[in-house]
Design a protein around this motif. Sequence first.
Motif, PDB file in Angstrom:
ATOM      1  N   ASN A 221       3.160  -3.517  -1.656  1.00 52.83           N
ATOM      2  CA  ASN A 221       3.770  -2.205  -1.819  1.00 52.83           C
ATOM      3  C   ASN A 221       4.936  -2.103  -0.855  1.00 52.83           C
ATOM      4  N   SER A 222       6.127  -2.222  -1.390  1.00 54.33           N
ATOM      5  CA  SER A 222       7.337  -2.237  -0.557  1.00 54.33           C
ATOM      6  C   SER A 222       8.017  -0.878  -0.482  1.00 54.33           C
ATOM      7  N   THR A 223       7.423   0.154  -1.101  1.00 55.78           N
ATOM      8  CA  THR A 223       8.027   1.476  -1.076  1.00 55.78           C
ATOM      9  C   THR A 223       7.778   2.169   0.253  1.00 55.78           C
ATOM     10  N   GLN A 224       8.509   3.215   0.510  1.00 54.58           N
ATOM     11  CA  GLN A 224       8.336   4.004   1.720  1.00 54.58           C
ATOM     12  C   GLN A 224       7.229   5.032   1.533  1.00 54.58           C
ATOM     13  N   ALA A 225       6.394   5.191   2.537  1.00 55.89           N
ATOM     14  CA  ALA A 225       5.407   6.271   2.517  1.00 55.89           C
ATOM     15  C   ALA A 225       6.132   7.598   2.696  1.00 55.89           C
ATOM     16  N   HIS A 226       5.700   8.620   1.945  1.00 57.18           N
ATOM     17  CA  HIS A 226       6.383   9.909   1.966  1.00 57.18           C
ATOM     18  C   HIS A 226       5.706  10.939   2.863  1.00 57.18           C
ATOM     19  N   ASN A 227       4.518  10.639   3.320  1.00 56.76           N
ATOM     20  CA  ASN A 227       3.794  11.606   4.150  1.00 56.76           C
ATOM     21  C   ASN A 227       2.748  10.878   4.985  1.00 56.76           C
ATOM     22  N   ALA A 228       2.092  11.613   5.862  1.00 52.35           N
ATOM     23  CA  ALA A 228       1.120  11.012   6.773  1.00 52.35           C
ATOM     24  C   ALA A 228      -0.086  10.444   6.033  1.00 52.35           C
ATOM     25  N   TYR A 229      -0.498  11.119   4.955  1.00 58.01           N
ATOM     26  CA  TYR A 229      -1.652  10.628   4.205  1.00 58.01           C
ATOM     27  C   TYR A 229      -1.361   9.253   3.613  1.00 58.01           C
ATOM     28  N   GLN A 230      -0.210   9.101   3.001  1.00 61.95           N
ATOM     29  CA  GLN A 230       0.156   7.816   2.406  1.00 61.95           C
ATOM     30  C   GLN A 230       0.285   6.735   3.471  1.00 61.95           C
ATOM     31  N   LEU A 231       0.854   7.084   4.600  1.00 60.29           N
ATOM     32  CA  LEU A 231       1.019   6.113   5.673  1.00 60.29           C
ATOM     33  C   LEU A 231      -0.341   5.640   6.180  1.00 60.29           C
ATOM     34  N   GLU A 232      -1.274   6.568   6.324  1.00 56.90           N
ATOM     35  CA  GLU A 232      -2.613   6.191   6.785  1.00 56.90           C
ATOM     36  C   GLU A 232      -3.326   5.316   5.759  1.00 56.90           C
ATOM     37  N   ARG A 233      -3.108   5.572   4.472  1.00 56.67           N
ATOM     38  CA  ARG A 233      -3.774   4.787   3.431  1.00 56.67           C
ATOM     39  C   ARG A 233      -3.212   3.372   3.315  1.00 56.67           C
ATOM     40  N   ARG A 234      -2.075   3.092   3.949  1.00 54.95           N
ATOM     41  CA  ARG A 234      -1.552   1.723   3.909  1.00 54.95           C
ATOM     42  C   ARG A 234      -2.518   0.746   4.576  1.00 54.95           C
ATOM     43  N   GLY A 235      -3.409   1.251   5.434  1.00 56.50           N
ATOM     44  CA  GLY A 235      -4.458   0.421   6.020  1.00 56.50           C
ATOM     45  C   GLY A 235      -3.942  -0.512   7.094  1.00 56.50           C
ATOM     46  N   ASN A 236      -4.864  -1.258   7.692  1.00 57.23           N
ATOM     47  CA  ASN A 236      -4.479  -2.193   8.755  1.00 57.23           C
ATOM     48  C   ASN A 236      -5.136  -3.551   8.614  1.00 57.23           C
ATOM     49  N   ARG A 237      -5.886  -3.762   7.519  1.00 56.27           N
ATOM     50  CA  ARG A 237      -6.503  -5.069   7.333  1.00 56.27           C
ATOM     51  C   ARG A 237      -5.444  -6.120   6.995  1.00 56.27           C
ATOM     52  N   SER A 238      -4.538  -5.776   6.109  1.00 61.66           N
ATOM     53  CA  SER A 238      -3.446  -6.679   5.723  1.00 61.66           C
ATOM     54  C   SER A 238      -2.284  -5.807   5.273  1.00 61.66           C
TER      55      SER A 238
END
Length: 363
Positions: A221-238
């Motif tokens: 997913n190369s798009t920009q996150a538009h809000n805090a919820y989306q940014l948090e859902r990007r995860g940190n596993r990979s």
Amino acid sequence: MPKIVDLFAGAGGMTEGFEQAGYQSALAIEYDEMAAKTFSFNHPQTPVFIKDIRTIQEESVREALKYSPIDVLCGGPPCQGFSLAGKRLTDDPRNQLFLEFVRMVNLINPRFFVFENVSGITSMSGGAILEAILQEFRTSGYECFFKVLNAADYGVPQARPRFFLIGTRDGEKYNFPDPSHAPTSVNDLFLSNMPRHLNVWDALSDLPYIEQGEGSEEMKNSTQAHNAYQLERRGNRSAGTLFNHRATGHSEAIVNRYSAIPEGGNNSQVPIHMRTKKINVFKLHREKPSRTVTCNHRTDLLHPVIPRGTTVREAARLQSFDDDYKFFGNLTRKAKWVTQDDQVGNAVPPLLARAIAKSLLTI
């Protein structure tokens, strides 16, 4: 670090929320192989018993837990078709899975238990079912606190009511977590200072735009996150990896029918010549929280803009799973094991579980 055991664990939504709150997952029990595979991939440090809970010997559980104390035992056993004799649950097979939950509570003797289920459990048999459940837990030495919670009140972009029953021992009292989000229109001064309920577009607008029949089981997913919820859902596993974003292919007639459903509407609102007997097909509204995500979301819950059913990833976003939380299994019910749709639809939203987990830490 407090420890939890997750019964009827499914894909692991409850465990995910508790781990986010700082708990260690000590054991999970799940009968279905595909759901257990999903759980194990996303929680690789947790031992999983992949078997019918009714066949699990008590000594096996003690050994798996290394005879250490457990802070929270949680789970949501199926509770359809309960059988009563007077005011008590009988030994009817329909009650067995719930009684297995009670057996594990008695065996593990956790400081707390979290029993989760459908909101309708409060009115089954005029309330007699709930009273019988409470009596079972009270007999085990627990004080019970219950409430129906709406996931939207805890940062989940979905209006999903669920029943929670919290058991405490040693006279400890429990208060359910205060909501962190409020409806768009509120008059209550306490609620007016809260963030508003997240809507469908808050959850989905940054996901790759795919038409029906497109997408894949893994992509970036190369798009920009538009809000805090989306940014948090990007995860940190990979970071940047997006799993299970594959759209079902539809016929031209189905695409035309889906296109005719107004945003926020259902299949009964299309022109008469396009209708089918099925009316429980709903198109999401971008500016409102999602309807409850079900196990049939790819045919019953439509994307608000694209004329197709929601993908597993979109449904997982609406459930508050991170994008790199990978689901295994088929997309159709041709196999022995549950589908990816089933796993997402049956899951406890992790953010709702996290709110419960954090509230238990305050006791």
